[in-house]
Write a protein that holds these residues in place. Structure first.
Motif, mmCIF file in Angstrom:
data_model
loop_
_atom_site.group_PDB
_atom_site.id
_atom_site.type_symbol
_atom_site.label_atom_id
_atom_site.label_comp_id
_atom_site.label_asym_id
_atom_site.label_seq_id
_atom_site.Cartn_x
_atom_site.Cartn_y
_atom_site.Cartn_z
ATOM 1 N N THR A 60 15.108 -11.551 68.311
ATOM 2 C CA THR A 60 14.814 -12.102 66.990
ATOM 3 C C THR A 60 14.067 -13.425 67.142
ATOM 4 O O THR A 60 13.861 -13.917 68.253
ATOM 5 C CB THR A 60 16.100 -12.319 66.173
ATOM 6 N N HIS A 92 12.594 -18.003 62.071
ATOM 7 C CA HIS A 92 11.615 -17.658 61.040
ATOM 8 C C HIS A 92 11.361 -18.798 60.048
ATOM 9 O O HIS A 92 10.404 -18.747 59.282
ATOM 10 C CB HIS A 92 12.073 -16.418 60.262
ATOM 11 N N ASP A 93 12.230 -19.809 60.060
ATOM 12 C CA ASP A 93 12.121 -20.900 59.093
ATOM 13 C C ASP A 93 12.377 -22.221 59.826
ATOM 14 O O ASP A 93 13.510 -22.526 60.208
ATOM 15 C CB ASP A 93 13.144 -20.690 57.976
ATOM 16 N N TYR A 96 15.066 -12.086 61.366
ATOM 17 C CA TYR A 96 13.676 -11.623 61.401
ATOM 18 C C TYR A 96 13.167 -11.489 62.831
ATOM 19 O O TYR A 96 13.673 -12.114 63.765
ATOM 20 C CB TYR A 96 12.770 -12.601 60.639
ATOM 21 N N THR A 97 12.112 -10.671 62.965
ATOM 22 C CA THR A 97 11.428 -10.517 64.237
ATOM 23 C C THR A 97 9.987 -10.069 63.951
ATOM 24 O O THR A 97 9.542 -10.081 62.801
ATOM 25 C CB THR A 97 12.148 -9.513 65.146
ATOM 26 N N TYR A 98 9.283 -9.686 65.006
ATOM 27 C CA TYR A 98 7.930 -9.143 64.883
ATOM 28 C C TYR A 98 7.886 -7.804 65.600
ATOM 29 O O TYR A 98 8.628 -7.587 66.576
ATOM 30 C CB TYR A 98 6.897 -10.078 65.518
ATOM 31 N N LEU A 128 5.731 -11.143 59.928
ATOM 32 C CA LEU A 128 7.167 -11.326 60.091
ATOM 33 C C LEU A 128 7.911 -10.166 59.441
ATOM 34 O O LEU A 128 7.614 -9.776 58.317
ATOM 35 C CB LEU A 128 7.575 -12.644 59.438
ATOM 36 N N VAL A 181 7.224 -20.864 58.374
ATOM 37 C CA VAL A 181 7.125 -20.040 59.583
ATOM 38 C C VAL A 181 6.441 -20.823 60.706
ATOM 39 O O VAL A 181 5.363 -21.389 60.505
ATOM 40 C CB VAL A 181 6.334 -18.747 59.299
ATOM 41 N N LYS A 202 5.520 -18.624 67.995
ATOM 42 C CA LYS A 202 6.839 -17.990 67.931
ATOM 43 C C LYS A 202 7.891 -18.712 68.777
ATOM 44 O O LYS A 202 7.641 -19.069 69.925
ATOM 45 C CB LYS A 202 6.737 -16.533 68.372
#
Length: 305
Positions: free
Chosen positions: A80, A83-84, A95-97, A108, A290, A294
């Motif tokens: 994961t 994300h914020d 969340y992930t990609y 996202l 975001v 990453k």
């Protein structure tokens, strides 16, 4: 006669052995559930890896720690991302990609928490603390809020938000859970759920937004220390090496921002839809900050239960 007497002796020692084994199992089980479980969180950023070890406070936040340990054991967090990226915290756990190497910020993807914790009509989580109904036949998979805002207290006021603190997180607000209004438009009723209180056998009806945590968490990155009645801080960095690792990560983020000549490390992603079957219309929207690059949570594992 000798044979009978020998059989009785054998039976006696067999019973004694069984009792000893049972006591040993009980002791081992108790030892498994320590007051202070430990976990490690391996985070990667810009081709470097940082390992944070956490001490969790089961003695203060029993249901919260049990919930997150269970998700960790199910490998929910591996792969994961953060994300914020807010001014005082990094929020992750939801969340992930599709491709962690090539996907861009606008790709996202939300994890399907509901699908992960359920197997058909049954729920795979064992630590249940929130239900839709008074009969407790419909578990929600959410977590009872062990927070002061939810009427929960611990001795010595519990943990606070200090550098590296690990806390629960949800974007849901009271305003998202309105189910009735009067003629003037004033809210008169909100979504409520049945909760198991941590230190009592009683089950109580509580506002859903205070008991709606699923899988998200935050890592507090501000140097200032503050109490928070809305969030449950259930873990602290376990050692100086972990604090140094987090400081190194934050410095690497600053260096990246400078090297890439960015005005801000994060990019606002507006009106992100959060699915929630328990709120009116089954969803609501929020904004995320975001990260431009990453921040990946490669692995979270339990070191001590």
């Amino acid at each position: 006669m000798v044979k009978t007497f020998g059989g009785k002796i054998a039976k006696f020692f067999s019973v004694i052995l069984s009792v000893v084994l049972l006591l040993g199992c009980a002791v081992m089980f108790a030892a498994c559930e320590s007051k202070y479980p430990e976990i490690s969180m391996k985070i990667s950023f810009n081709d470097e890896t940082y390992t944070l070890k956490y001490k969790l406070y089961r003695n203060m936040y029993k249901q919260t720690v049990a919930h997150y340990l269970e998700l960790i054991d199910m490998d929910f967090y591996d792969g994961t991302v953060i994300h914020d990226f807010q001014s005082d915290r990094m929020v992750g756990g939801a969340y992930t990609y599709e491709n962690l190497e090539t996907s861009s910020a606008d790709e996202l993807e939300a994890l399907d928490y509901e699908a992960f914790i359920r197997d058909g009509d049954s729920i795979k989580l064992k630590n249940i603390s929130v239900w839709e109904d008074e009969a407790r036949e419909i578990p929600t998979g959410r977590l009872f809020g062990e927070t002061t805002d939810n009427g929960y207290t611990v001795d010595n006021n519990g943990l606070t938000n200090k550098y590296g603190a690990l806390g629960t997180y949800t974007y849901l607000t009271k305003g998202n859970t309105v189910v009735a209004r009067d003629e003037d438009g004033t809210a008169t009723a909100y979504v409520q759920v049945w909760c198991k209180q941590t230190t009592k056998d009683a089950y109580v009806l509580r506002d859903y937004y205070k008991n709606s945590t699923t899988s998200m968490f935050y890592i507090y990155t501000s140097e200032s220390t503050m109490a928070s009645g809305s969030y449950c801080v259930f873990g602290e960095l376990a050692d100086d090496a972990s604090k140094t690792a987090l400081q190194d990560l934050m410095q690497a983020i600053e260096d990246y921002k400078t090297d890439m000549e960015l005005d801000s490390f994060s990019e606002t992603k507006e009106d992100v839809t959060i699915e929630d079957s328990l709120v009116p219309d089954t969803s609501y929207t929020v904004d995320f900050e975001v990260p431009a690059e990453k921040i990946v949570i490669d692995e979270v594992k339990v070191l001590k239960y």
